[in-house]
Design a protein around this motif. Structure first.
Motif, PDB file in Angstrom:
ATOM      1  N   TYR A 191      -5.319   3.348  -1.423  1.00 51.52           N
ATOM      2  CA  TYR A 191      -3.868   2.806  -0.933  1.00 51.52           C
ATOM      3  C   TYR A 191      -3.184   3.094  -1.681  1.00 51.52           C
ATOM      4  O   TYR A 191      -1.657   3.484  -2.520  1.00 51.52           O
ATOM      5  CB  TYR A 191      -3.631   2.609   0.244  1.00 51.52           C
ATOM      6  N   ARG A 192      -3.426   2.959  -3.050  1.00 46.59           N
ATOM      7  CA  ARG A 192      -3.028   2.908  -4.209  1.00 46.59           C
ATOM      8  C   ARG A 192      -2.115   3.595  -4.561  1.00 46.59           C
ATOM      9  O   ARG A 192      -0.982   3.481  -4.966  1.00 46.59           O
ATOM     10  CB  ARG A 192      -4.063   2.077  -5.958  1.00 46.59           C
ATOM     11  N   LEU A 221       0.265  -3.010   2.259  1.00 47.37           N
ATOM     12  CA  LEU A 221       0.880  -2.188   1.963  1.00 47.37           C
ATOM     13  C   LEU A 221       2.184  -2.440   1.303  1.00 47.37           C
ATOM     14  O   LEU A 221       2.668  -1.953  -0.055  1.00 47.37           O
ATOM     15  CB  LEU A 221       1.308  -1.040   2.824  1.00 47.37           C
ATOM     16  N   ALA A 271       1.118  -1.841  -2.147  1.00 46.86           N
ATOM     17  CA  ALA A 271       1.111  -0.066  -2.327  1.00 46.86           C
ATOM     18  C   ALA A 271       2.614   1.024  -3.244  1.00 46.86           C
ATOM     19  O   ALA A 271       3.042   0.315  -3.662  1.00 46.86           O
ATOM     20  CB  ALA A 271       0.534   0.894  -0.564  1.00 46.86           C
ATOM     21  N   ASP A 272       2.326   1.728  -3.260  1.00 45.44           N
ATOM     22  CA  ASP A 272       3.407   2.518  -4.543  1.00 45.44           C
ATOM     23  C   ASP A 272       4.532   1.967  -3.014  1.00 45.44           C
ATOM     24  O   ASP A 272       5.125   1.820  -1.757  1.00 45.44           O
ATOM     25  CB  ASP A 272       3.466   4.003  -3.503  1.00 45.44           C
ATOM     26  N   ILE A 286       6.442   4.485  -0.153  1.00 42.95           N
ATOM     27  CA  ILE A 286       5.121   4.644   0.119  1.00 42.95           C
ATOM     28  C   ILE A 286       5.804   5.459   2.164  1.00 42.95           C
ATOM     29  O   ILE A 286       6.822   4.682   2.024  1.00 42.95           O
ATOM     30  CB  ILE A 286       3.806   3.937   0.440  1.00 42.95           C
TER      31      ILE A 286
END
Ligand code: GDP
Ligand code: MG
Length: 171
Positions: free
Chosen positions: A77-78, A105, A109-110, A113
């Motif tokens: 997921y990165r 997330l 995560a970004d 996203i």
């Protein structure tokens, strides 16, 4: 023939909620009653024609839900542009697990996203244990796309990926 935009999509969720089945339905339009469980992660790709001159290509990473693979998830997921977090409408505990993935997330995560929550196995209405409204409200509060899907009967699967594709940035 127009522009092709490529995005990385990751599937997350508890084991057996139907992640691999959703990907198989979307990529190969096929459903297996007895799907072997995913080891680590599997990669598949499919393009979606959005308009005459716009194609969105999804590179899909289908992860294994088992606890022993959990430490691998950040690798997938990165640098994902979008995530589909799946639960099973007959298993309330799978929604709790989905919420934990969404939290992870949103923290790791970004920040851009796009996250979709998918309540899968909607064909099993007689065994439903998660009301649509409960999940829908959670998704709204958390800024997620939300669909109830069935990989088995091919309900809302195309719609799920199409709506994600429409939200992907284009430059
Ligand atoms: P994963 O572990 O999340 O990848 O789940 P799988 O895709 O391997 O599916 C687990 C089981 O649920 C398999 O027996 C599938 O056939 C079944 N399954 C997956 N999607 C659906 C669905 O939409 N409806 C029904 N009734 N069964 C499903
Ligand atoms: Mg799987």
């Amino acid at each position: 023939q127009g522009k092709v935009y490529q995005f990385k999509l990751v599937l997350l969720g508890e084991s057996a909620v139907g992640k691999s089945s959703l990907v198989m339905r979307f990529v190969k339009d096929h459903f297996d009653e007895y799907r072997e469980s995913t080891i680590g992660a599997a990669f598949l790709a499919r393009s979606v024609q959005l308009e005459d001159d716009v194609t969105v290509k999804f590179e899909i990473w289908d992860t294994a839900g088992q606890e022993r693979y959990k430490s691998l998830a950040p690798m997938y997921y990165r640098n994902a542009n979008c995530a589909v977090v799946v639960y099973d409408i007959t298993q309330p505990s799978s929604l709790e697990k989905a919420k934990a993935w969404v939290n992870e997330l949103q923290r790791q995560a970004d920040p851009n996203i796009v996250i979709a929550l998918a309540g899968n196995k909607s064909d099993l209405e007689a065994r439903r244990a998660v009301p649509t409204q409960t999940a829908k409200e959670y998704a709204e509060e958390s800024g997620l796309l939300f669909f109830e899907t069935s990989a088995k009967t091919d309900t809302n699967v195309t719609k799920l990926f199409d709506e994600i594709a429409k939200l992907m940035p284009r430059d």
